[in-house]
Every structure is written in structure tokens, then in C-alpha cells.
Design a protein around this motif. Structure first.
Motif, short mmCIF file in Angstrom:
data_model
loop_
_atom_site.label_atom_id
_atom_site.label_comp_id
_atom_site.label_asym_id
_atom_site.label_seq_id
_atom_site.Cartn_x
_atom_site.Cartn_y
_atom_site.Cartn_z
N ARG A 126 1.68 1.47 7.34
CA ARG A 126 1.53 0.51 6.25
C ARG A 126 0.05 0.26 5.94
NH1 ARG A 126 5.99 -4.21 7.74
NH2 ARG A 126 7.84 -3.05 7.05
N HIS A 127 -0.74 0.19 6.99
CA HIS A 127 -2.18 -0.02 6.79
C HIS A 127 -2.78 1.14 6.00
CE1 HIS A 127 -6.48 0.18 7.80
NE2 HIS A 127 -6.41 -1.14 7.83
N GLU A 128 -2.42 2.36 6.33
CA GLU A 128 -2.95 3.52 5.62
C GLU A 128 -2.46 3.55 4.17
OE1 GLU A 128 -5.46 5.73 7.21
OE2 GLU A 128 -5.29 3.70 8.03
N LEU A 158 -13.99 -8.98 -0.87
CA LEU A 158 -14.88 -9.14 0.27
C LEU A 158 -14.68 -10.50 0.91
CD1 LEU A 158 -17.21 -7.78 1.84
CD2 LEU A 158 -18.79 -8.91 0.28
N ARG A 159 -14.50 -11.53 0.09
CA ARG A 159 -14.25 -12.88 0.59
C ARG A 159 -12.93 -12.94 1.35
NH1 ARG A 159 -11.41 -17.31 -1.11
NH2 ARG A 159 -12.28 -19.35 -0.52
N ASP A 160 -11.89 -12.30 0.82
CA ASP A 160 -10.60 -12.30 1.50
C ASP A 160 -10.68 -11.67 2.88
OD1 ASP A 160 -9.43 -13.49 -0.70
OD2 ASP A 160 -8.58 -11.63 -1.50
N LEU A 161 -11.39 -10.56 2.98
CA LEU A 161 -11.45 -9.83 4.24
C LEU A 161 -12.34 -10.50 5.28
CD1 LEU A 161 -11.67 -6.11 3.04
CD2 LEU A 161 -9.69 -7.29 4.02
N VAL A 224 -4.22 -5.00 -5.80
CA VAL A 224 -4.52 -4.65 -4.41
C VAL A 224 -4.07 -5.77 -3.48
CG1 VAL A 224 -6.37 -4.22 -2.75
CG2 VAL A 224 -6.40 -3.07 -4.96
N LYS A 225 -4.27 -7.02 -3.88
CA LYS A 225 -3.85 -8.14 -3.05
C LYS A 225 -2.32 -8.14 -2.89
CE LYS A 225 -4.87 -13.01 -2.28
NZ LYS A 225 -3.57 -13.29 -1.63
N HIS A 226 -1.61 -7.76 -3.95
CA HIS A 226 -0.15 -7.67 -3.88
C HIS A 226 0.27 -6.63 -2.84
CE1 HIS A 226 4.05 -7.30 -5.06
NE2 HIS A 226 3.86 -6.01 -5.23
N TYR A 227 -0.35 -5.45 -2.88
CA TYR A 227 -0.02 -4.42 -1.89
C TYR A 227 -0.33 -4.90 -0.49
CZ TYR A 227 0.15 -1.16 -5.86
OH TYR A 227 0.46 -0.54 -7.03
N TYR A 228 -1.49 -5.55 -0.36
CA TYR A 228 -1.93 -6.05 0.94
C TYR A 228 -0.94 -7.07 1.50
CZ TYR A 228 -5.05 -8.06 4.47
OH TYR A 228 -5.59 -8.50 5.64
N ASP A 229 -0.56 -8.04 0.67
CA ASP A 229 0.37 -9.09 1.12
C ASP A 229 1.75 -8.51 1.44
OD1 ASP A 229 -1.61 -10.94 0.78
OD2 ASP A 229 -0.90 -11.65 -1.16
N ARG A 230 2.18 -7.55 0.64
CA ARG A 230 3.53 -7.00 0.82
C ARG A 230 3.61 -6.11 2.06
NH1 ARG A 230 6.95 -3.57 -3.74
NH2 ARG A 230 8.84 -3.30 -2.49
N LEU A 232 1.06 -5.72 4.66
CA LEU A 232 0.41 -6.14 5.90
C LEU A 232 0.67 -7.59 6.31
CD1 LEU A 232 -3.10 -4.43 5.78
CD2 LEU A 232 -1.02 -3.65 6.90
N VAL A 233 0.81 -8.45 5.33
CA VAL A 233 0.98 -9.87 5.65
C VAL A 233 2.43 -10.23 5.81
CG1 VAL A 233 0.55 -12.22 4.88
CG2 VAL A 233 -1.18 -10.46 4.53
N SER A 234 3.27 -9.78 4.88
CA SER A 234 4.69 -10.12 4.94
C SER A 234 5.37 -9.40 6.09
CB SER A 234 5.39 -9.73 3.62
OG SER A 234 4.79 -10.40 2.54
N GLU A 235 6.24 -10.10 6.75
CA GLU A 235 6.97 -9.49 7.87
C GLU A 235 8.27 -8.92 7.36
OE1 GLU A 235 5.80 -9.09 10.81
OE2 GLU A 235 3.98 -10.25 10.51
#
Length: 235
Positions: A126-128, A158-161, A224-230, A232-235
Motif C-alpha cells: 500500500r505504501h508503494e 510537506l506540512r502533513d508529513l 494525493v491526500k485521498h490516496y494517502y488516507d485511503r 495508509l491511514v484508514s484501516e
């Protein structure tokens, strides 16, 4: 990993206690100094980096010596994960954008853990996917959107990371990451400063108005934030 000290890196923290304890003796602390080159393109990846703080940029080089950023990795990610998924060669130049610290471990150790732990392997995959999504969106963004919108997107990401509002970033480095001339960055910084969105200082950039930056950023930040949340963040 209940009843254990907090682990600064999210991917390491996602491991079951017994898996983390098996990997823990092989994790070595590393200082991520600004400008440090972690990998060169085409280099065999023998070590994998888990940032605890700071941000690492994955950049692509051109024949004229210019490097353009494709993706960023922070404390929620890993650099070199493809080596644990049978991808031995780095496709990017990985350079520390914001200084910090982290853990480094032999790729073979992470690969062995990923082979026996399906959940951890899935997390790496998922990270890749997120890295690929960032790279694809960056390509489209660089081709279609204004420097101002791209800079706002870049600062927000950059702020998010990093979890910080102020960064040790020069105009020259920012120009390299965006793939534009330094003069283009200077021309964009001034109106953003006048709107009260950012406060540039010598060698520093302070985000003063997050919502204002979001309104001025291109659609790529939200995608990009949507992909990230879906992923990496969402379980």
C-alpha cells in the motif's frame, strides 16, 4: 504493540509486538541530515529507512543535471520498501529534504518479515502504491498547473508529513523540487506572502494560513491526500 514505548514510525508501530521485537535488534538509529543522499538511481538497495522525523524526497534526474521531485516520505512511511518486495534497484534519487532521524535496517531482514507476515507485506505494498500515486500526480501537476498552485500543494504536503509549520527551506532548494527557476519561486513567494499565507525568512519558510494555502493549491494536493488516507491511514 501494547505496553511498549511508542514507536515514532507508523509502519513499524503497525507491527504486532512479537514481529517488532524480532526486528528491533536489527534497527539502527540514523541521523538524516539535510541534503543527505540515501539512494542513487540504479543503486542496489541494501538498507531500508524508516524516518522518525524529517522528510525524504524521491527525485528524478534529467540529462541537464536538473532533479524534479516525484514523491515525499515522512514519519508515516519508509524509503526502500521495494527491496523487501523483490525490487532490488532504486528507481529514484532519495535525498533528505527536512532533517530528522530514523531507523535503518538491512533489506534482507525486512524482506524476511514481509514474507512471513501478510499484514506487514500488505502495508508495504500500500505504501508503494501511495508513492506511485504521488509520482503520477506530480507528473500531471508539473505539466498543467501554475507554479503558485504547485508551491501551495508542495508546502501543504510537506506540512502533513513533518507535522510542522516551519521548515528550513531555501528558494533554491524549493526551485529544484518544483523543477523551475529560482526566479520563478521568488516571483510566487511575494504574492503568497502579501496574502498572509506564508512568512519567508532567511533559509526558512513558515506556513501562516493553512486554509488559505488549501484554497490556492491545485487539485493534486487533495487527490494525493485521498490516496494517502485511503491506503495508509484508514484501516
Amino acid at each position: 504493540m501494547s505496553n511498549s514505548p511508542p514507536v515514532p514510525n507508523r509502519l513499524l508501530a503497525s507491527l504486532a509486538r512479537e514481529d517488532f521485537q524480532a526486528l528491533r535488534p536489527h534497527l539502527k538509529p540514523v541521523q538524516l541530515a539535510q541534503g543527505l543522499v540515501v539512494f542513487e538511481p540504479g543503486q542496489e538497495v541494501r538498507q531500508i529507512y524508516f524516518p522518525h522525523s524529517g522528510v525524504i524526497s524521491l527525485v528524478v534526474g534529467l540529462s541537464d543535471g536538473v532533479f524534479i521531485e516525484a514523491a515525499m516520505v515522512g514519519r508515516d512511511g519508509v524509503v526502500g520498501a521495494s527491496a523487501a518486495l523483490n525490487g532490488r534497484m532504486s528507481l529514484y534519487k532519495a535525498i533528505v529534504q527536512l532533517p530528522g532521524n530514523g531507523s535503518v535496517v538491512d533489506a534482507a531482514r525486512v524482506e524476511a518479515l514481509a514474507d512471513k507476515n501478510k499484514a506487514f507485506r500488505t502495508q508495504l505494498i500500500r505504501h508503494e502504491q501511495v508513492i506511485l500515486a504521488q509520482a503520477q500526480q506530480s507528473a500531471a501537476c508539473n505539466a498543467k498547473h501554475s507554479v503558485e498552485a504547485r508551491m501551495c500543494r508542495w508546502l501543504l504536503h510537506l506540512r502533513d508529513l513533518s507535522g510542522a509549520d516551519q521548515f528550513p527551506i531555501t528558494h533554491e532548494f524549493l526551485a529544484q523540487m518544483l523543477g523551475v527557476r529560482r526566479t520563478s519561486v521568488t516571483l510566487v513567494v511575494k504574492p503568497l506572502q502579501e496574502k498572509g499565507l506564508i512568512v519567508p525568512r532567511r533559509g526558512q519558510m513558515h506556513v501562516a494560513d493553512v486554509e488559505g494555502l488549501r484554497k490556492s493549491a491545485c487539485e493534486c494536493y487533495g487527490r494525493v491526500k485521498h490516496y494517502y488516507d485511503r491506503l495508509l491511514v484508514s484501516e
